[in-house]
Design an enzyme around this catalytic site. Structure first.
Site, PDB file in Angstrom:
ATOM      1  N   SER A   1      47.640 -63.498  52.926  1.00 46.75           N
ATOM      2  CA  SER A   1      46.317 -64.111  53.021  1.00 46.75           C
ATOM      3  C   SER A   1      46.447 -65.545  53.520  1.00 46.75           C
ATOM      4  CB  SER A   1      45.628 -64.113  51.653  1.00 46.75           C
ATOM      5  OG  SER A   1      44.512 -64.984  51.668  1.00 46.75           O
TER       6      SER A   1
ATOM      7  N   ASP B   1      39.418 -58.849  60.660  1.00 52.21           N
ATOM      8  CA  ASP B   1      38.065 -59.247  61.084  1.00 52.21           C
ATOM      9  C   ASP B   1      37.547 -58.405  62.243  1.00 52.21           C
ATOM     10  OD1 ASP B   1      37.828 -61.212  59.163  1.00 52.21           O
ATOM     11  OD2 ASP B   1      38.488 -62.837  60.479  1.00 52.21           O
TER      12      ASP B   1
ATOM     13  N   LYS C   1      34.553 -57.753  51.675  1.00 46.35           N
ATOM     14  CA  LYS C   1      34.215 -58.782  52.665  1.00 46.35           C
ATOM     15  C   LYS C   1      32.736 -59.176  52.474  1.00 46.35           C
ATOM     16  CE  LYS C   1      38.009 -59.504  55.032  1.00 46.35           C
ATOM     17  NZ  LYS C   1      38.523 -60.872  55.222  1.00 46.35           N
TER      18      LYS C   1
END
Length: 431
Positions: free
Chosen positions: A166, A316, A343
């Protein structure tokens, strides 16, 4: 709520300049706020998320001036921030609340921060654990969610092995490391975006890298200096146009001044593997970031499987890839992506819902989905419900170009979270 009608197209052609990169804009704004002197940032992201970061830095005492996409931030040094009398509002931006927590942990005052309903449902434990290990006092709702209350104080450097890859967690720890005594190291299980490391170096912080270990040695005495900086165009935004151009054989699209940092370009590898026609042109370097143009021509996409270590590198862009599934030969299968469920929306459920509305054949799985290719039949127009998620709205606006009848995107303005001029840019190149 605004609605946007998208009509089927025959070709995508011309040129497009995507907005400034969100990830980089956030980081430059925060570092400018703790630097000495004025930083001038050109092509700063117009995205609502990045303006949430600017608003927070202003509330903390940095001077912020915005003229369209030229932003000036004047900071007063590492210890120059002031307590905000009201709670910081991160809006819809996970990057804002998570990264800023690292900076706030090292202050000598207490700060409260929260966001909108969507952000307040997103998990914060992943940053709370390492920051508390450094000595930060942070309270959170149910030990996992905003609002956060951060009682800043003395921090100690740590060696933190991240349980998951992350960039946000890595960045929060490295930013806290600027205020900590001793060295702060982060060990990544897999390489993530390195925008924070590059930005720290640009502002004058020495960063050591050995394999998957990143170390800062600041001892709370480092000096960051204001800079004149160019923000590259956002590759995640450019992806919607790469996808759109790939739908039609006659397409020819030129996407200008895009950030092509190697930790971000895995999505281009995925497109190339699927048979997309992509060429990178006019490459140059600015502040350690690579910038260039992308030329896209129409192509017959094969489709394929996205899984394993590749998933965090394209997380993404997965909504756009999933929405392309019905236009590919083999379809698209996404595995190992349970992260999509936490998300801005439960992206797996929302992708499945809207693909089915358009007539696609989709199989939902706990950690992903499987979308049938062209053999599953053509898509028809539908009313799309993005559930307030900018990437869902944009992905289905692109899919709607290849449908047999017009589609309506409900709550269309949610695209402004990352790309305020998306629909105008799409309408200009889709014919």
């Amino acid at each position: 709520m605004s609605k946007k009608t998208i009509h089927p197209a025959k070709v995508v052609a011309g040129g497009v300049v995507p907005p400034g990169d969100k990830s980089i804009s956030h980081r430059y704004a925060m570092l400018a706020g703790i630097a000495e002197g004025t930083s001038e940032m050109s092509n700063f992201a117009l995205a609502a998320d990045c303006h949430s970061t600017l608003g927070c830095m202003k509330s903390l005492g940095a001077e912020v001036k915005v003229e369209k996409n030229l932003v000036r931030v004047t900071g007063h040094g590492l210890r120059g921030l002031k307590s905000s009398w009201r709670s910081l509002d991160a809006g819809n931006s996970g990057t804002t609340i998570r990264l800023l927590s690292g900076i706030l942990a090292g202050q000598n005052f207490t700060t409260k921060s929260s966001g909108d309903d969507s952000l307040n449902k997103r998990r914060m434990k992943r940053i709370l654990t390492p920051l508390r290990e450094m000595g930060a006092q942070i309270s959170a709702r149910n030990e996992n969610f905003a609002p956060l209350e951060i009682r800043g104080g003395k921090l100690r450097g740590i060696r933190y092995e991240m349980p998951m890859a992350s960039a946000q967690v890595k960045s929060a720890v490295l930013l806290a490391g600027l205020f900590a005594e001793g060295d702060t190291s982060v060990i990544e299980p897999a390489k993530t975006r390195d925008h924070t490391e590059l930005a720290l170096e640009e502002f004058g912080v020495p960063v050591e890298r050995h394999g998957r270990t990143i170390k800062v040695h600041a001892n709370g005495a480092i000096k960051l200096t204001g800079r004149k900086i160019e923000v590259p165009g956002d590759l995640s935004s450019a992806v919607f146009f790469i996808a759109a151009a790939s739908l039609f054989r006659e397409s020819s699209l030129h996407i200008q001044a895009v950030g092509l940092n190697p930790t971000r370009t895995a999505i281009l590898d995925v497109f190339a593997r699927m048979g997309a026609s992509i060429e990178m042109l006019s490459l140059r370097s600015a502040q350690g970031e690579i910038i260039g143009d992308i030329a896209v021509k129409g192509a017959q996409l094969k489709g394929g499987v996205i899984e394993g270590a590749e998933v965090p590198l394209v997380i993404d862009e997965l909504p756009m890839l999933a929405a392309l599934g019905p236009f590919t030969e083999e379809g698209i299968e996404i595995r190992d992506a349970a992260e999509l469920r936490v998300k801005e929306s439960d992206r797996i459920a929302v992708l499945v819902e809207n693909l089915r509305r358009m007539g696609a054949k989709v199989e939902e799985r706990p950690d992903g989905l499987k979308v049938a290719g062209r053999s599953g039949g053509k898509l028809h127009g539908a009313e799309i419900e993005p559930h307030g998620d900018h990437r869902i709205a944009m992905a289905f606006a692109v899919a709607a170009l290849g449908a047999e009848s017009p589609s309506t995107i409900r709550d269309a303005e949610c695209a402004g979270v990352s790309y305020p001029t998306f629909y105008e840019d799409l309408a200009r190149v889709a014919q």
